[in-house]
Design a protein around this motif. Structure first.
Motif, PDB file in Angstrom:
ATOM      1  N   THR A  97      11.548  27.543  -0.053  1.00  0.00           N
ATOM      2  CA  THR A  97      12.473  28.649   0.234  1.00  0.00           C
ATOM      3  C   THR A  97      12.937  28.516   1.680  1.00  0.00           C
ATOM      4  O   THR A  97      12.120  28.303   2.586  1.00  0.00           O
ATOM      5  N   ALA A  98      14.257  28.643   1.861  1.00  0.00           N
ATOM      6  CA  ALA A  98      14.817  28.502   3.212  1.00  0.00           C
ATOM      7  C   ALA A  98      15.832  29.622   3.452  1.00  0.00           C
ATOM      8  O   ALA A  98      16.513  30.089   2.530  1.00  0.00           O
ATOM      9  N   THR A  99      15.955  30.068   4.763  1.00  0.00           N
ATOM     10  CA  THR A  99      16.877  31.135   5.152  1.00  0.00           C
ATOM     11  C   THR A  99      17.734  30.636   6.309  1.00  0.00           C
ATOM     12  O   THR A  99      17.216  30.034   7.259  1.00  0.00           O
ATOM     13  N   CYS A 100      19.059  30.937   6.228  1.00  0.00           N
ATOM     14  CA  CYS A 100      19.987  30.530   7.285  1.00  0.00           C
ATOM     15  C   CYS A 100      20.583  31.797   7.915  1.00  0.00           C
ATOM     16  O   CYS A 100      21.136  32.659   7.208  1.00  0.00           O
ATOM     17  N   VAL A 101      20.499  31.882   9.257  1.00  0.00           N
ATOM     18  CA  VAL A 101      21.027  33.031  10.005  1.00  0.00           C
ATOM     19  C   VAL A 101      22.061  32.508  10.992  1.00  0.00           C
ATOM     20  O   VAL A 101      21.755  31.645  11.826  1.00  0.00           O
TER      21      VAL A 101
ATOM     22  N   GLN B  97      31.459  32.811   4.907  1.00  0.00           N
ATOM     23  CA  GLN B  97      30.938  32.302   3.632  1.00  0.00           C
ATOM     24  C   GLN B  97      30.000  31.114   3.929  1.00  0.00           C
ATOM     25  O   GLN B  97      30.402  30.146   4.572  1.00  0.00           O
ATOM     26  N   ILE B  98      28.756  31.193   3.473  1.00  0.00           N
ATOM     27  CA  ILE B  98      27.724  30.196   3.771  1.00  0.00           C
ATOM     28  C   ILE B  98      27.386  29.425   2.485  1.00  0.00           C
ATOM     29  O   ILE B  98      27.240  30.022   1.405  1.00  0.00           O
ATOM     30  N   GLU B  99      27.249  28.104   2.618  1.00  0.00           N
ATOM     31  CA  GLU B  99      26.828  27.268   1.488  1.00  0.00           C
ATOM     32  C   GLU B  99      25.708  26.325   1.961  1.00  0.00           C
ATOM     33  O   GLU B  99      25.626  25.982   3.156  1.00  0.00           O
ATOM     34  N   TRP B 100      24.863  25.865   0.984  1.00  0.00           N
ATOM     35  CA  TRP B 100      23.701  25.022   1.264  1.00  0.00           C
ATOM     36  C   TRP B 100      23.894  23.621   0.647  1.00  0.00           C
ATOM     37  O   TRP B 100      24.466  23.458  -0.418  1.00  0.00           O
ATOM     38  N   ARG B 101      23.330  22.635   1.355  1.00  0.00           N
ATOM     39  CA  ARG B 101      23.344  21.260   0.853  1.00  0.00           C
ATOM     40  C   ARG B 101      21.984  20.621   1.101  1.00  0.00           C
ATOM     41  O   ARG B 101      21.444  20.724   2.193  1.00  0.00           O
TER      42      ARG B 101
ATOM     43  N   ARG C 148      23.915  16.935  -1.980  1.00  0.00           N
ATOM     44  CA  ARG C 148      24.024  17.757  -3.183  1.00  0.00           C
ATOM     45  C   ARG C 148      24.169  19.224  -2.806  1.00  0.00           C
ATOM     46  O   ARG C 148      23.467  19.734  -1.936  1.00  0.00           O
ATOM     47  N   PHE C 149      25.126  19.890  -3.454  1.00  0.00           N
ATOM     48  CA  PHE C 149      25.374  21.312  -3.218  1.00  0.00           C
ATOM     49  C   PHE C 149      24.316  22.143  -3.911  1.00  0.00           C
ATOM     50  O   PHE C 149      23.949  21.878  -5.045  1.00  0.00           O
ATOM     51  N   LEU C 150      23.805  23.195  -3.209  1.00  0.00           N
ATOM     52  CA  LEU C 150      22.808  24.094  -3.759  1.00  0.00           C
ATOM     53  C   LEU C 150      23.373  25.504  -3.836  1.00  0.00           C
ATOM     54  O   LEU C 150      24.000  25.982  -2.884  1.00  0.00           O
ATOM     55  N   PRO C 151      23.181  26.172  -4.946  1.00  0.00           N
ATOM     56  CA  PRO C 151      23.634  27.587  -5.019  1.00  0.00           C
ATOM     57  C   PRO C 151      22.747  28.474  -4.148  1.00  0.00           C
ATOM     58  O   PRO C 151      21.553  28.215  -4.008  1.00  0.00           O
ATOM     59  N   SER C 152      23.325  29.488  -3.564  1.00  0.00           N
ATOM     60  CA  SER C 152      22.582  30.393  -2.670  1.00  0.00           C
ATOM     61  C   SER C 152      22.966  31.833  -2.980  1.00  0.00           C
ATOM     62  O   SER C 152      23.864  32.098  -3.773  1.00  0.00           O
ATOM     63  N   SER C 153      22.284  32.718  -2.312  1.00  0.00           N
ATOM     64  CA  SER C 153      22.549  34.157  -2.501  1.00  0.00           C
ATOM     65  C   SER C 153      22.356  34.859  -1.161  1.00  0.00           C
ATOM     66  O   SER C 153      21.480  34.482  -0.385  1.00  0.00           O
ATOM     67  N   PRO C 154      23.170  35.876  -0.910  1.00  0.00           N
ATOM     68  CA  PRO C 154      22.981  36.621   0.349  1.00  0.00           C
ATOM     69  C   PRO C 154      21.697  37.418   0.300  1.00  0.00           C
ATOM     70  O   PRO C 154      21.217  37.802  -0.770  1.00  0.00           O
TER      71      PRO C 154
ATOM     72  N   SER D 247      21.836  33.980   4.804  1.00  0.00           N
ATOM     73  CA  SER D 247      21.829  33.444   3.427  1.00  0.00           C
ATOM     74  C   SER D 247      20.471  32.815   3.134  1.00  0.00           C
ATOM     75  O   SER D 247      19.792  32.312   4.038  1.00  0.00           O
ATOM     76  N   GLU D 248      20.095  32.846   1.867  1.00  0.00           N
ATOM     77  CA  GLU D 248      18.793  32.321   1.443  1.00  0.00           C
ATOM     78  C   GLU D 248      18.999  31.400   0.233  1.00  0.00           C
ATOM     79  O   GLU D 248      19.839  31.654  -0.626  1.00  0.00           O
ATOM     80  N   VAL D 249      18.181  30.302   0.195  1.00  0.00           N
ATOM     81  CA  VAL D 249      18.225  29.368  -0.918  1.00  0.00           C
ATOM     82  C   VAL D 249      16.801  29.064  -1.368  1.00  0.00           C
ATOM     83  O   VAL D 249      15.888  29.019  -0.538  1.00  0.00           O
ATOM     84  N   VAL D 250      16.628  28.879  -2.671  1.00  0.00           N
ATOM     85  CA  VAL D 250      15.313  28.578  -3.256  1.00  0.00           C
ATOM     86  C   VAL D 250      15.426  27.262  -4.041  1.00  0.00           C
ATOM     87  O   VAL D 250      16.258  27.157  -4.958  1.00  0.00           O
TER      88      VAL D 250
END
Length: 836
Positions: A45-49, A63-67, A71-77, A86-89
Motif C-alpha cells: 500500500t502506498a500514498t502520494c501527497v 488529477q493523480i495517477e500511479w505507475r 504499467r498503469f495502476l488504478p488508484s483512489s482518492p 492519492s492512495e494505491v494498493v
C-alpha cells in the motif's frame, strides 16, 4: 545499476517540478509506503501527497495517477482528504525490485514523486555443517555448509560462531556474501577440547541459525595416507602375512595414540581388490598387523588406511607386496586334448592343454607341469615337462590315458587322469554363431542334432594372427548347454578362431569353426581393381584378397560402382568368395570410371577410382573380318565338296567293302604296290585289275579225315580270320601277312607245310565268310558246291563252298569256264603246273 539511475531520475524530476522557497529546492510530492522491502508476493500500500505549492497544480485541477514501472495502476482518492492526496494498493507484489511513481496528469503527465520497492525471502537455516581438521603444518579447522535450496533475492550475510567450552572462549567470523566455507586458524581451537560451532544467516527480512556442531578437533582430523614399511611371511604359518606400518611425518607425534585401521589385499595377477576390507581396531602404529587365511605361496599386494575414533578415513596407502609360504599344489586341472594321426601310423600326435580349475591351488609362484604315462611319475614315464599351459608329444596308438601333475618346490599335486579321445567322423554341431557383448566377452551359440548324445562340449578359441599355442583357451560345458559366454583379453579389430567340439565316451566329433571379432571397423585397405579381360561390351574385373590383419572385421560384400560421363551410377555386388565381377552392356564409345567399396559390420571403405574403356571396331576392321570370314567359309565349303567327291568310293569301301570281280582279276599282275588301297575306276574307264582280296594258306599236319574235311564242323570259333596269311602269299613279293584293308577271297589248306614240295594230296579251298557278294550278280543265298579243279581222280565233288546233297550229283561245268570265273584259283593252278 539501472534501478539506481531510475531513482536518481525520479528525484531530479521531482526536484525540478518542486518549488523554490528561500533558495531551497523542495520536492513537489512525497510517496509513503509501509516498507521498502517486502516478502515476495505480499500486498503493498502506498500514498502520494502533493504539496500545494507545487507549480504543476497551481491554478489547475489536480488529477493523480500511479505507475509501477511502465504499467498503469488504478488508484483512489483518500477519504476526507483533498484531491492532492492519492492512495494505491498492490494486492501481490511479484517483482524482486520495481519503482512505484506518482504522476500529476497534465499534457504530458509529469512525475511528482516515486519510491523503489524490493521483495525477497528470509534466509533458510544453513544445512550440513561439517568441519575437518588438518594436522599438517599449520594446523587448521575448515568448516563448510549448504545455504539452502531457496534463493532469497536479497543480500544475505553469514557468520560462523565458535565456542570452546573448556576455555570459555567464543569467536565470530563474518564471511563475504556468497561464501559458504571458512577456515579457522590454529589460534581459534584446541585439538583435544570440545567446542560448539554454528552458522547464522541474516538479511532484511530475517535471520536463521544452523544446528550446532559439537566436536573435538582431533576427532575431525583426516590423517595423511599411512606408510607400509614391510610385508613378509609369518614363519611356520601358511597363508599369513605380517605388515609393519607407520604414520606420515606430520602425524608421527601421534604414534602413542590408538587408531583404527583397515587392510585390503589382492593377488599380483588380479585387477580387483578384495570387496571386504579387514578392520583392525585400537592399534598403535608401533605394532605390526598379521593377516591370515590367505593362499599359500601367493604374492599379494596390500594397502592400509587409518583414522582416529570417528574421524574421516585417510586415503589408501601405496601398495606393498608380500609372499606367503609355499606348499604342495592341491586340486585338479581342467584339460582339453586334440589327437591327430593317420590310421596306418603307429604314433598319435597329441596337443594337450590345461588350466587351473576352481578348486586348484598352485600354492607357489613357480609351478611346472609333468605329463606321464604312469600315475606316479618317474623319469622313465615322463613324456613332457613344461612351465606353460600346453604340451605337444607323441604316443603309441594303443595308449589309452596319461596323467597330468603340478609340481613346485614344496611337492606334487595329485595326478589328474587324462583320457585319450580319438577323433571320429561324427557331425553333431551346426549353425555356430558368435555375438560380441563387449570388448572382453563374446556369446557363442550353436545347435546340436537331436539324435546325438555327447558327454559334453568343448569351446576353443585362439587368435588367428598369432600361432603361439599358449594363447589357445578353452571352456567345457555340459551336454544340455548350447551357448556360452567366453571372456578374455580380446583385442578389437583382430580375428579369433572359435571352434565347438562334441566329446563322446569313445571319441571327439568333428568341430564347427567360425571367425569372430569383439569389435569391427572398416577395412584398412581396399584391393586394387584389375582388368582381367574384355570382350564385345563386357569387361571382367578381379582383385586380390585383403590380408587377414587388415580386414578389421568379417567381409560382408564387395560393391563395384561404375559410370560414364553421361549415364547414371551403376552398382554391382560381388560374391566375397569369388572376388570377381562382370560388367555388361557397356557403351563402347564412352570412358568409364569405377571404384570398389568393401563392407564389414563395423563400416565401409572406398577404394581408388580407375578409368577404362572398350575399344570399338572401326569400319576397316569390320570389312576385313567379314571378308576373311567369307573367304574362310568358301574355302571350307570347297574343301568339303572336293573331299566328298574324291573319297566317295574310298568312303564307300570303308563302310561297305567291295570284293573285286574275279573276271577282272589277274594274279599275274600282282605287284608289291597292289597291297595298298587303290580306289576303283569309274564306270567310264577300263576295268582296273586291283585286288582287295588275298589268299591265305593253312598247313595241316595230317590228312583231313571225313569229319575234319569241313573246318566249320571241326571248330566252333569264328573263321572270318582264316584269311589271315600264315606262310605268306607266294604271289606277292615280300608279303608277310594279310592286308587289314582287304577281304579274304579264299583260304587254301595244305596237308603239309606250304613251302614243302607239292604234295600229291588235293588242296582244300575255303570260301570267305564275307557277307558281301563276290560278284555283283551273285545272289545272297548260300552258293552251290564247287569242284576242286586241282584234284584229279575224285569220284565225287568235295563240298567246301556250300551244302552238298549226296543224293544229287551234278556234273561239273567245263574246266576252262571255271578257271575264267575264278582267276585266283587259276593262278594257283598255274603255280602248281610250274612247280611240276
Amino acid at each position: 545499476m539501472i534501478s539506481a539511475w531510475v531513482s536518481v531520475i525520479v528525484m531530479l524530476v521531482a526536484f525540478v517540478n518542486g518549488a523554490r522557497n528561500e533558495d531551497v529546492m523542495q520536492p513537489c510530492a512525497k510517496v509513503q509506503t509501509s516498507s521498502s522491502v517486502v516478502p515476495l508476493g505480499s500486498p503493498v500500500t502506498a500514498t502520494c501527497v502533493i504539496r500545494d505549492s507545487c507549480p504543476l497544480v497551481i491554478g489547475q485541477a489536480v488529477q493523480i495517477e500511479w505507475r509501477l514501472g511502465n504499467r498503469f495502476l488504478p488508484s483512489s482518492p483518500v477519504a476526507n482528504e483533498s484531491a492532492t492526496v492519492s492512495e494505491v494498493v498492490i494486492p501481490s507484489f511479484n517483482h524482486t525490485r520495481a519503482f512505484l511513481t506518482c504522476c500529476v496528469q497534465a499534457s504530458p503527465a509529469q512525475v511528482a514523486a516515486g519510491v523503489e520497492i524490493r521483495a525477497g525471502y528470509p534466509p533458510e537455516a544453513p544445512q550440513n555443517l561439517s568441519c575437518q581438521t588438518n594436522l599438517t603444518t599449520p594446523n587448521t579447522l575448515t568448516c563448510s555448509w549448504d545455504p539452502g535450496q531457496q534463493e532469497t533475492h536479497l543480500l544475505t550475510k553469514y557468520t560462523l560462531h565458535t565456542q570452546i567450552w573448556d576455555a570459555n572462549e567464543s569467536h565470530a567470523y563474518e564471511l563475504q556474501p556468497g561464501v559458504h566455507r571458512y577456515t579457522i586458524p590454529r589460534s581459534g581451537f584446541v585439538l583435544f577440547s570440545e567446542m560448539e560451532i554454528y552458522v547464522k544467516a541474516a538479511n532484511e527480512l530475517g535471520e536463521a541459525t544452523s544446528v550446532p556442531l559439537i566436536l573435538e578437533p582431533v576427532s575431525a582430523a583426516k590423517f595423511d595416507p599411512p606408510t607400509i614399511l614391510k610385508v613378509q611371511a609369518v614363519p611356520k604359518k601358511y597363508g599369513c602375512l605380517k605388515l609393519s606400518w607407520g604414520l606420515s611425518q606430520h602425524q608421527a607425534w601421534m604414534h602413542s595414540f590408538q587408531l583404527n585401521l583397515e587392510v585390503r589385499l589382492k593377488t599380483v595377477d588380479s585387477s580387483q581388490w578384495t570387496e571386504q576390507v579387514i578392520p583392525v581396531s585400537n592399534i598403535r602404529p608401533t605394532r605390526p598387523v598379521d593377516q591370515c587365511r590367505l593362499l599359500h605361496g601367493t604374492q599379494y599386494l596390500t594397502q592400509i588406511r587409518v583414522r582416529y575414533q570417528q574421524s574421516p578415513w585417510s586415503e589408501w596407502s601405496s601398495s606393498q607386496s608380500g609372499l606367503t609360504l609355499e606348499s604342495a599344489p592341491t586340486g585338479r586341472l581342467d584339460w582339453w586334448m586334440k589327437v591327430s594321426g593317420e590310421h596306418m601310423h603307429k604314433q598319435l600326435n597329441i596337443d594337450l592343454f590345461w588350466k587351473p580349475s576352481k578348486q586348484f591351488r598352485a600354492n607357489s609362484q613357480n609351478v611346472s607341469y609333468i605329463v606321464s604315462v604312469q600315475k606316479l611319475p618317474g623319469e622313465t614315464g615322463k613324456v613332457c615337462t613344461t612351465m606353460g599351459n600346453y604340451c605337444t608329444f607323441q604316443l603309441p596308438r594303443r595308449a589309452k590315458k596319461v596323467y597330468l601333475s603340478a609340481v613346485n618346490a614344496a611337492g606334487k599335486s595329485t595326478p589328474t587322469e587324462v583320457r585319450i579321445f580319438l577323433p571320429t567322423a561324427r557331425t553333431v554341431i551346426s549353425d555356430v554363431s558368435v555375438i560380441p557383448r563387449d570388448d572382453r566377452s563374446l556369446l557363442v551359440q550353436w545347435r546340436s542334432l537331436v539324435s546325438s548324445s555327447p558327454t559334453d562340449y568343448v569351446v576353443e578359441w585362439r587368435p588367428l594372427l598369432n600361432t603361439d599355442l599358449s594363447l589357445t583357451q578353452f571352456e567345457i560345458t555340459n551336454r544340455n548347454q548350447t551357448s556360452l559366454v567366453i571372456t578374455g583379453s580380446f583385442e578389437p579389430y583382430k580375428p579369433y578362431g572359435i571352434s565347438v567340439y562334441p566329446r563322446f565316451k569313445d571319441g571327439i566329433g568333428l568341430p564347427q569353426t567360425v571367425n569372430a571379432y569383439s569389435r569391427q571397423k572398416a577395412p584398412s585397405v581396399v584391393p586394387k581393381i584389375q582388368i582381367k579381360k574384355t570382350w564385345q561390351s563386357h569387361i571382367e574385373l578381379t582383385w586380390d584378397e585383403i590380408p587377414l590383419d587388415q580386414r578389421n572385421g568379417i567381409i560382408q560384400s564387395y560393391k563395384v560402382f561404375y559410370w560414364n560421363e553421361k549415364g547414371p551410377i551403376n552398382v554391382v555386388n560381388a560374391d566375397p568368395e569369388e572376388r570377381r565381377v562382370v560388367l555388361k552392356d557397356l557403351n563402347t564409345v564412352s570412358v568409364y570410371k569405377a571404384f570398389m567399396m568393401v563392407n564389414t559390420f563395423g563400416g565401409s571403405l572406398n577404394g581408388s577410382t580407375i578409368h577404362f574403356d572398350i575399344e570399338p571396331l572401326d569400319g576397316v576392321s569390320v570389312v576385313m573380318i567379314v571378308t576373311a570370314s567369307g573367304v574362310g567359309l568358301s574355302v571350307l565349303i570347297i574343301f568339303i565338296v572336293m573331299t566328298c567327291l574324291s573319297n566317295q568310293r574310298r568312303l564307300k569301301g570303308r563302310f561297305w567293302p567291295v570284293v573285286p570281280d574275279p573276271a577282272n582279276s589277274s594274279i599275274k599282275r600282282w605287284t608289291s604296290e597292289s597291297t595298298q588301297d587303290t580306289y576303283l575306276a569309274s564306270d567310264s574307264e577300263e576295268p582296273n585289275p586291283i585286288y582287295l582280296s588275298h589268299l591265305s594258306f593253312l598247313d595241316l599236319p595230317v590228312k583231313l579225315s571225313k569229319e575234319d574235311n569241313d573246318p566249320w564242323l571241326s571248330s566252333a570259333e569264328d573263321t572270318s580270320d582264316l584269311g589271315e596269311s600264315i606262310c605268306g602269299s607266294p604271289f606277292i613279293p615280300g608279303y608277310s601277312g594279310s592286308n587289314s584293308d582287304s577281304v579274304p577271297y579264299a583260304t587254301v589248306i595244305f596237308s603239309g607245310p606250304c613251302n614243302s614240295p607239292t604234295a600229291k594230296a588235293s588242296h582244300v579251298y575255303l570260301r570267305s565268310e564275307s557277307t558281301q557278294p563276290l560278284l555283283e550278280t551273285e545272289e545272297s543265298f548260300t552258293p552251290k558246291c564247287y569242284q576242286n579243279m586241282a584234284t584229279s581222280g575224285m569220284q565225287k565233288e568235295q563240298c567246301f563252298f556250300g551244302p552238298c546233297h549226296d543224293s544229287v550229283t551234278e556234273e561239273g561245268p567245263d574246266p576252262e569256264v571255271l578257271w575264267n570265273d575264278f582267276p585266283f584259283l587259276r593262278a594257283l593252278a598255274m603255280n602248281d603246273s610250274e612247280k611240276d
